[in-house]
Scaffold this active site. Structure first.
Site, PDB file in Angstrom:
ATOM      1  CG  ASP A   1      -2.700   2.909   0.064  1.00 54.80           C
ATOM      2  OD1 ASP A   1      -2.639   4.160   0.084  1.00 54.80           O
ATOM      3  OD2 ASP A   1      -1.931   2.187   0.710  1.00 54.80           O
TER       4      ASP A   1
ATOM      5  CG  ASP B   1      -2.412   7.606   2.089  1.00 54.28           C
ATOM      6  OD1 ASP B   1      -2.848   7.107   3.149  1.00 54.28           O
ATOM      7  OD2 ASP B   1      -1.215   7.533   1.744  1.00 54.28           O
ATOM      8  CD  GLU B   2      -3.946   2.836   4.394  1.00 56.50           C
ATOM      9  OE1 GLU B   2      -4.015   1.599   4.237  1.00 56.50           O
ATOM     10  OE2 GLU B   2      -3.483   3.360   5.423  1.00 56.50           O
TER      11      GLU B   2
END
Length: 385
Positions: free
Chosen positions: A9, A102-103
């Site tokens: 993350d 974003d993961e």
């Protein structure tokens, strides 16, 4: 063989992107979001210290942290940097799932036979930061749920490893709020009967929990007990959703064509939000009466908002339909999909706009996709009696 699942993350991703382009923002309480009537899309740890949180109205955030600097946000920049990070991970990881902008989830099961899984993941995270300049946290465990929770506990710049024997020990003292996809309604319901930490939830009979909160009760019980057999789904950039309409009679009725496409966009956008997708590429297709087919494509910042998609679709159609010839088909495709729940353009739209989308989506879920539609998207063709 014990599974080895990594969750990665990017730390305060939007904030990190802004600081990457402007080093003077480092250490400054920073809020990313729309104007006075907008909401917080992301905030720095310096702002979080004062109680600022994502999805909070900007006005409230500024009351909590008046010294904060507010930046509108640049989704085009964030999308580009997200693609850069994806490339770095994709080149090195055997199986990668892009869960959101974003993961990422990685399945590196069996890697310990040749090279320590934790050491390999640590080197990968260092490569991401070295090649993109963005800080990233990760956690390694036996499944997606535990890894995701562990990443949250390790931030910022955290690197945790939770082996199978330590899963229950790690989860038990945590708040049930840490469980992915546990919303406010379920949290309040469980809190009222004294279930506030994961240990208490895990010890509750699964059938009782299912009676209380419905079909998701069993899944919630499994997560509280560290059980999650969901696989890491390989990331494919070419995933797409689309709609096409073939006319009974070829048409040159421009207002009707535009209304039809707006209606198609609205249904596609609702599907995106329902399935928690964001799109980065829009394609419009037309087929003339002589069967000539033409398409035009445009890349956009990740979104799932009707009005943002509609603007682009109308522009593409305007530039595409150049011949004064009847059309037999129009189509719209949304591709370059990633998982995400940024349901509207939080850098431009207001709290009221967010509430409107949420209310419309609730009605569509309950009564059907056609329960609420915009007048602009209605078919203007006169109905025959």
């Amino acid at each position: 063989m014990e599974r080895a699942i990594v969750h990665m993350d990017l730390d305060t991703f939007f904030v990190s992107c802004e600081r990457l382009t402007n080093s003077q923002l480092t250490g400054v309480p920073l809020i990313i979001g729309g104007g006075d009537r907008g909401v917080v899309a992301s905030c720095s740890y310096e702002a979080r210290y004062f109680g600022v949180r994502s999805a909070m109205p900007i006005k409230m955030a500024m009351m909590l942290c008046p010294q904060a600097k507010v930046i509108k946000g640049d989704m085009e920049l964030y999308s580009k940097l997200s693609h850069d990070v994806t490339k770095v991970i994709e080149e090195k990881a055997p199986v990668m799932e892009k869960a959101s902008i974003d993961e990422f989830y990685l399945d590196i099961s069996g890697m310990d036979k040749f090279y320590g899984a934790y050491s390999w993941t640590n080197e990968l995270s260092q490569s991401v930061t070295k090649e993109t300049g963005l800080p990233i946290s990760f956690a390694l465990s036996v499944n997606k749920t535990v890894s995701k929770i562990a990443t949250g506990e390790g931030k910022p710049n955290g690197n945790l490893q939770i082996p199978e024997l330590m899963v229950r020990e790690f989860l038990n003292p945590l708040s049930i709020r840490k469980i992915p996809m546990l919303g406010d309604v379920t949290f309040n319901l469980l809190s009222r009967i004294g279930i506030r930490n994961i240990r208490t939830l895990s010890e509750m009979p699964a059938d009782v929990l299912q009676q209380m909160i419905g079909k998701n009760g069993l899944e919630l019980w499994k997560k509280a007990n560290g059980i999650d057999n969901n696989p890491v789904e390989p990331y494919r950039e070419r995933k797409s959703i689309s709609k096409e309409h073939t006319f009974d009679q070829d048409t040159i009725d421009i207002p009707r064509l535009k209304s039809l496409m707006l209606g198609m966009v609205e249904k596609l956008a609702f599907q995106l939000r329902s399935e928690q997708w964001l799109t980065s590429t829009i394609t419009v297709k037309i087929r003339y009466a002589n069967f000539d087919t033409e398409t035009r494509q445009c890349r956009v910042p990740y979104t799932s908002a009707d009005h943002a998609l509609s603007r682009v679709v109308m522009d593409l159609f305007r530039n595409l339909y150049k011949r004064r010839m009847r059309l037999r088909l129009v189509g719209i495709q949304l591709s370059g999909l990633v998982r995400g729940t940024y349901q509207i353009n939080i850098f431009e739209d207001t709290v009221e706009m967010m509430a409107l989308y949420q209310a419309m989506d609730k009605m569509k879920v309950r009564f059907g996709a056609d329960a609420v539609v915009r007048c602009a998207g209605l078919d203007t063709k006169p109905k025959s009696k």
